[in-house]
Design a protein around this motif. Structure first.
Motif, mmCIF file in Angstrom:
data_model
loop_
_atom_site.group_PDB
_atom_site.id
_atom_site.type_symbol
_atom_site.label_atom_id
_atom_site.label_comp_id
_atom_site.label_asym_id
_atom_site.label_seq_id
_atom_site.Cartn_x
_atom_site.Cartn_y
_atom_site.Cartn_z
ATOM 1 N N PHE A 34 0.845 -1.181 0.000
ATOM 2 C CA PHE A 34 0.000 0.000 0.000
ATOM 3 C C PHE A 34 0.890 1.244 0.000
ATOM 4 N N GLU A 35 0.616 2.204 -0.877
ATOM 5 C CA GLU A 35 1.388 3.444 -0.954
ATOM 6 C C GLU A 35 0.435 4.596 -1.236
ATOM 7 N N VAL A 36 0.539 5.653 -0.434
ATOM 8 C CA VAL A 36 -0.389 6.775 -0.564
ATOM 9 C C VAL A 36 0.308 8.051 -0.102
ATOM 10 N N LYS A 37 -0.127 9.187 -0.637
ATOM 11 C CA LYS A 37 0.392 10.471 -0.180
ATOM 12 C C LYS A 37 -0.473 10.957 0.970
ATOM 13 N N LYS A 38 0.178 11.235 2.106
ATOM 14 C CA LYS A 38 -0.531 11.716 3.287
ATOM 15 C C LYS A 38 0.294 12.817 3.938
ATOM 16 N N TYR A 39 -0.322 13.502 4.888
ATOM 17 C CA TYR A 39 0.332 14.609 5.576
ATOM 18 C C TYR A 39 1.277 14.091 6.651
ATOM 19 N N CYS A 40 2.498 14.595 6.665
ATOM 20 C CA CYS A 40 3.479 14.251 7.693
ATOM 21 C C CYS A 40 3.571 15.422 8.672
ATOM 22 N N PRO A 41 3.164 15.227 9.928
ATOM 23 C CA PRO A 41 3.182 16.329 10.888
ATOM 24 C C PRO A 41 4.591 16.839 11.214
ATOM 25 N N ARG A 42 5.582 15.979 11.167
ATOM 26 C CA ARG A 42 6.945 16.417 11.484
ATOM 27 C C ARG A 42 7.484 17.361 10.410
ATOM 28 N N LEU A 43 7.246 17.021 9.142
ATOM 29 C CA LEU A 43 7.741 17.841 8.037
ATOM 30 C C LEU A 43 6.762 18.937 7.628
ATOM 31 N N LYS A 44 5.532 18.827 8.108
ATOM 32 C CA LYS A 44 4.465 19.789 7.810
ATOM 33 C C LYS A 44 4.207 19.915 6.311
ATOM 34 N N LYS A 45 4.184 18.754 5.637
ATOM 35 C CA LYS A 45 3.846 18.724 4.212
ATOM 36 C C LYS A 45 3.376 17.325 3.841
ATOM 37 N N HIS A 46 2.817 17.189 2.653
ATOM 38 C CA HIS A 46 2.357 15.894 2.166
ATOM 39 C C HIS A 46 3.548 15.125 1.590
ATOM 40 N N THR A 47 3.674 13.869 2.008
ATOM 41 C CA THR A 47 4.755 13.009 1.539
ATOM 42 C C THR A 47 4.193 11.625 1.225
ATOM 43 N N THR A 48 5.003 10.802 0.598
ATOM 44 C CA THR A 48 4.603 9.431 0.292
ATOM 45 C C THR A 48 4.758 8.573 1.543
ATOM 46 N N HIS A 49 3.719 7.820 1.852
ATOM 47 C CA HIS A 49 3.734 6.882 2.974
ATOM 48 C C HIS A 49 3.568 5.478 2.410
ATOM 49 N N LYS A 50 4.416 4.549 2.868
ATOM 50 C CA LYS A 50 4.353 3.166 2.407
ATOM 51 C C LYS A 50 3.993 2.242 3.558
ATOM 52 N N GLU A 51 3.448 1.108 3.195
ATOM 53 C CA GLU A 51 3.000 0.111 4.168
ATOM 54 C C GLU A 51 4.173 -0.551 4.881
ATOM 55 N N VAL A 52 4.030 -0.707 6.198
ATOM 56 C CA VAL A 52 4.971 -1.487 7.003
ATOM 57 C C VAL A 52 4.157 -2.365 7.944
ATOM 58 N N LYS A 53 4.719 -3.503 8.309
ATOM 59 C CA LYS A 53 4.032 -4.382 9.254
ATOM 60 C C LYS A 53 4.203 -3.844 10.664
ATOM 61 N N LEU A 54 3.157 -3.972 11.450
ATOM 62 C CA LEU A 54 3.201 -3.574 12.849
ATOM 63 C C LEU A 54 3.364 -4.806 13.714
ATOM 64 N N LYS A 55 4.050 -4.648 14.826
ATOM 65 C CA LYS A 55 4.174 -5.750 15.773
ATOM 66 C C LYS A 55 2.853 -5.903 16.504
#
Length: 56
Positions: A34-55
């Motif tokens: 899964f890959e989508v553009k979403k807002y990153c609060p640390r960078l304060k802009k929209h960036t690409t977010h990719k899927e990672v498995k959670l423990k």
């Protein structure tokens, strides 16, 4: 139960490395990452977010 097959995944920012969002995914119907553009609060802009498995 219909929800038993879904797994919880995280969406990791590709620029900052933070996992900012979590969502559910059915791995039988969506086999690709899964890959989508979403807002990153640390960078304060929209960036690409990719899927990672959670423990669990």
């Amino acid at each position: 139960m219909a929800n038993a097959v879904r797994i919880k995944i995280g969406l990791k920012c590709q620029e900052s490395g933070d996992i900012n969002y979590t969502t559910w995914k059915n791995p039988k119907t969506h086999t690709e990452k899964f890959e989508v553009k979403k807002y990153c609060p640390r960078l304060k802009k929209h960036t690409t977010h990719k899927e990672v498995k959670l423990k669990s």
